[in-house]
Every structure is written in C-alpha cells, then in structure tokens.
Design a protein around this motif. Structure first.
Motif, short mmCIF file in Angstrom:
data_model
loop_
_atom_site.label_atom_id
_atom_site.label_comp_id
_atom_site.label_asym_id
_atom_site.label_seq_id
_atom_site.Cartn_x
_atom_site.Cartn_y
_atom_site.Cartn_z
N SER A 109 2.90 1.65 -3.22
CA SER A 109 2.05 2.04 -4.35
C SER A 109 1.66 3.51 -4.28
O SER A 109 1.62 4.21 -5.31
CB SER A 109 0.79 1.17 -4.39
OG SER A 109 1.13 -0.19 -4.55
N LYS A 110 1.37 4.01 -3.08
CA LYS A 110 1.01 5.42 -2.93
C LYS A 110 2.18 6.32 -3.30
O LYS A 110 2.00 7.37 -3.94
CB LYS A 110 0.56 5.70 -1.50
CG LYS A 110 -0.84 5.17 -1.18
CD LYS A 110 -1.24 5.48 0.25
CE LYS A 110 -2.65 5.01 0.55
NZ LYS A 110 -3.05 5.28 1.95
N ALA A 133 1.27 8.70 3.18
CA ALA A 133 0.98 7.30 2.81
C ALA A 133 0.83 6.42 4.04
O ALA A 133 0.07 5.44 4.03
CB ALA A 133 2.10 6.77 1.92
N GLU A 149 0.82 -1.21 0.00
CA GLU A 149 0.00 0.00 0.00
C GLU A 149 0.86 1.27 0.00
O GLU A 149 0.66 2.18 -0.81
CB GLU A 149 -0.90 -0.02 1.24
CG GLU A 149 -1.64 1.28 1.51
CD GLU A 149 -2.05 1.43 2.96
OE1 GLU A 149 -2.53 2.53 3.32
OE2 GLU A 149 -1.88 0.47 3.74
#
Length: 379
Positions: free
Chosen positions: A311-312, A377, A308
């Motif tokens: 990816s951010k 993030a 996560e």
C-alpha cells in the motif's frame, strides 16, 4: 506512476503498422506467415501458429491433444487463471501440483509423488501444463522423463518466457514438450497488442492448430473430405474458433521481435542491479538466472507486512502488483472442491509476494527510486 510492466513501441514499430494500414491486408495477410516464420526460426522450432491471444493458444493446444470430458489436466497453482481454464473449456477436469519454493515453478518432486499416487488410483493426467513463471523455464527435461514414464502429453505455458533459454536452447524449441505457448500482451517481453503463438515440431499438430484457429475450416487438398467443386471451396472439418491474429498485429510482432535480444539484455541488467540494490533489505529475492527472460521481478516480504508495504508503494505511485493469487483459491475453483491449504507452497508465496517494476524503459534513476521507496516502506 511507475508501473510493474510497460511496452516499448519504437518509430519502426509504428512504421510497420502504418504500412499495413496502407496495404490491402488488414486482417489475414502475408505478415502473419512472416511473423510465424520469424518466431519459429528464433526459437529453433519446426512450426509456429499465430493466434489472437495466449488464452486462445492454450485452448486449441488442449483441443489438438484431444483433451475432453473425463480427461484430467494438471498445472501449477501459481499462474494466471487461463492456464487452468483452457482445460475446462474442453470439458476436462483440472488439478494442480504445488510449486518449488525457490524457482516458484511446478515442483518436479511434488509432480513425481502425485503421479505415483495417481497411478495407484488409476487417474493419471492426460496433459501436464508447466508454467515458466516470471520467464524462468521449468525443469523440462525432468518433466519430460516423467511424461514418458506415465504417458502424459506436455504443453509449456511460456507466456512469460519469450527470449528465455533452457540448457542453452531457446524456450520454444519443443525439445521436451508437444506444444509451447507464448503471449504477446503489452506487459510481456514483446507485444502485438494482444496475441499469442503456438510452437510445435509435430507437423500433424501444426496443421490441426491452423484449422482450429479458423473455425475448423480446411482448404488444402490433403485435408478436404471430398473433391472440391472449384477453387472457392472450403470445408468445415470440425468445430473450431475465430482465434486468428491480424496482419496489423503480425507486423508489430515482426518489428518487435527484431529487438528481442535488446529487450532481454536490458531486463537482465535491471535484475542484476536489483539484486545488488536490495541485498541488505529484509526481503527474499528471486533466484538468480542468466537464462530467464525476466518478465517479472517478484520479491517476498513477511506476510504480516505485505499489505502495508504494498500500500505504501502504491501510494507513492510505484504500481507494484501481486502475481498470482493461487488459481485453486478462486471462487470458481473452490466450487469445484479446492480449498485454501491444498497447495501450501503456492499459498505461502502468494501471502508474501509482489512484483517490482521491470520493463525495458525503466531507467536506472527510476529503479533507484523504487528501491528507496521500498526501503522507506520497510523501515
């Protein structure tokens, strides 16, 4: 986009390469010997041998130490695949030693345990290749003591560590190893585009490395097996490769090397700033070091959040990268019998880690942006 690494090319670098383009020497030429002398002097080593890339350097390093079928080479699973592949090129078997969870380098304790077990089984390694991950030297004095005890040779994979120090001495001095290998890929500390270097204090090894990088061919009187018929004569003594560096690359290397202290100082400054800026975030930071060359700045987040957060950051044009997928988990090595679970510390690190941008031209403002976006993030 802010990448995880990027070369810095100055006008002096460009001028040095253009001068070679205007000369008579594009491939082999005097610039290669100049670069070798400069690296050897910088690292306090007796000999330096320039080659086309660090993979080629690792390959002929193994060859020069007579690695072949039936032999065993050990290295770290936390590295690029080339560190293990070089032994496979020679027909040798490969095994791995798990990493220290703090330094992320090969664990001396695990190495000692594995050596004791291997001695009892009658299957000791011929060569051990410690990897100076992210630019931090392994504990080479301890590894060399084990090498003396168990009779293995040592190749330092210092691809990340040009400009680093160990116990106040430059990495590359070969105090505790037979050969040291550097990489000059564009994301490394200095670059020649592609390129590698071997350093050694063993004159016989140096001569063989020079021969192996050039098809196994000898021309000097001391190496020829028969009396030459004329000055044109060369003799292929053994099977070698075309692993030569070009004069163009060497010119760039000489120019880049002049700024090595500047490159290292800025990387260390950026690392100190990262340590301050990230101190309150729920991340594990790399162990501080004033001797590391800091090729990478790897951080760790909870494994369940790594994808996560990664990816951010990528979506925000912060081009973080994972270093490395453990070598033993690659399909090729799983086909040789390795499995997930074999080296748990390397696997745990991999599941949590990615490298933040770190390079000479990274500005303070860009670094603060990276930290701000990481904070968002993680929130």
């Amino acid at each position: 986009m802010i990448p995880y690494g990027r070369q810095n090319i100055s006008e002096d670098d460009i001028t040095a390469v253009v001068e070679v383009l205007r000369s008579d020497w594009l491939t082999q030429g005097p610039g290669i010997a100049s670069f070798e002398r400069a690296i050897a002097t910088c690292c306090q080593a007796e000999h330096a041998v320039a080659v086309s890339n660090a993979t080629a350097a690792l390959h002929i390093a193994c060859m020069s130490l007579e690695v072949g079928p039936g032999d065993l080479v050990w290295t770290s699973p936390n590295t690029f695949v080339a560190t293990a592949n070089c032994a496979r090129y020679c027909g040798a078997d490969v095994d791995f030693v798990d990493i220290d969870p703090e330094t992320l380098n090969i664990s001396v304790a695990r190495l000692a345990e594995k050596l004791a077990t291997a001695q009892n089984a009658g299957r000791l390694p011929k060569v051990v290749i410690p990897v100076h991950f992210s630019g931090r030297s392994c504990d080479m004095q301890a590894i060399a003591a084990l090498g003396k005890q168990y009779g293995f040779r040592i190749i330092e994979d210092a691809s990340h560590a040009v400009g680093a120090e160990y116990q106040g001495v430059p990495v590359g001095a070969c105090q505790y190893s037979d050969i040291v290998v550097f990489s000059f890929h564009p994301v490394k500390i200095i670059t020649t585009g592609e390129g590698g270097m071997l350093l050694t204090n063993d004159t016989a090894l140096a001569k063989r490395l020079v021969r192996l990088r050039t098809h196994g061919i000898a021309q000097s009187a001391g190496e020829l097996v028969s009396t030459p018929q004329g000055p044109w004569e060369y003799q292929q003594i053994e099977l070698g490769y075309n692993y030569r560096m070009t004069n163009l690359q060497a010119a760039l290397g000489v120019s880049q090397l002049e700024r090595l202290p500047q490159f290292i100082a800025r990387r260390r400054e950026l690392v100190r700033q990262y340590h301050v800026l990230l101190a309150d975030l729920p991340v594990i930071l790399p162990l501080a070091s004033e001797e590391s060359a800091w090729h990478l700045y790897p951080i760790r987040v909870p494994a369940e959040r790594r994808f996560e957060v990664f990816s951010k950051l990528r979506a925000a044009d912060i081009w973080v990268q994972v270093h490395y997928i453990p070598v033993h988990t690659q399909p090729y090595y799983r086909n040789l019998g390795f499995n997930w679970g074999d080296f748990p510390e390397a696997e745990r690190y991999f599941s949590e880690a990615f490298s933040l941008p770190l390079f000479y031209d990274l500005t303070d403002e860009e670094q603060r942006s990276v930290v701000r976006l990481l904070r968002e993030a993680l929130s």
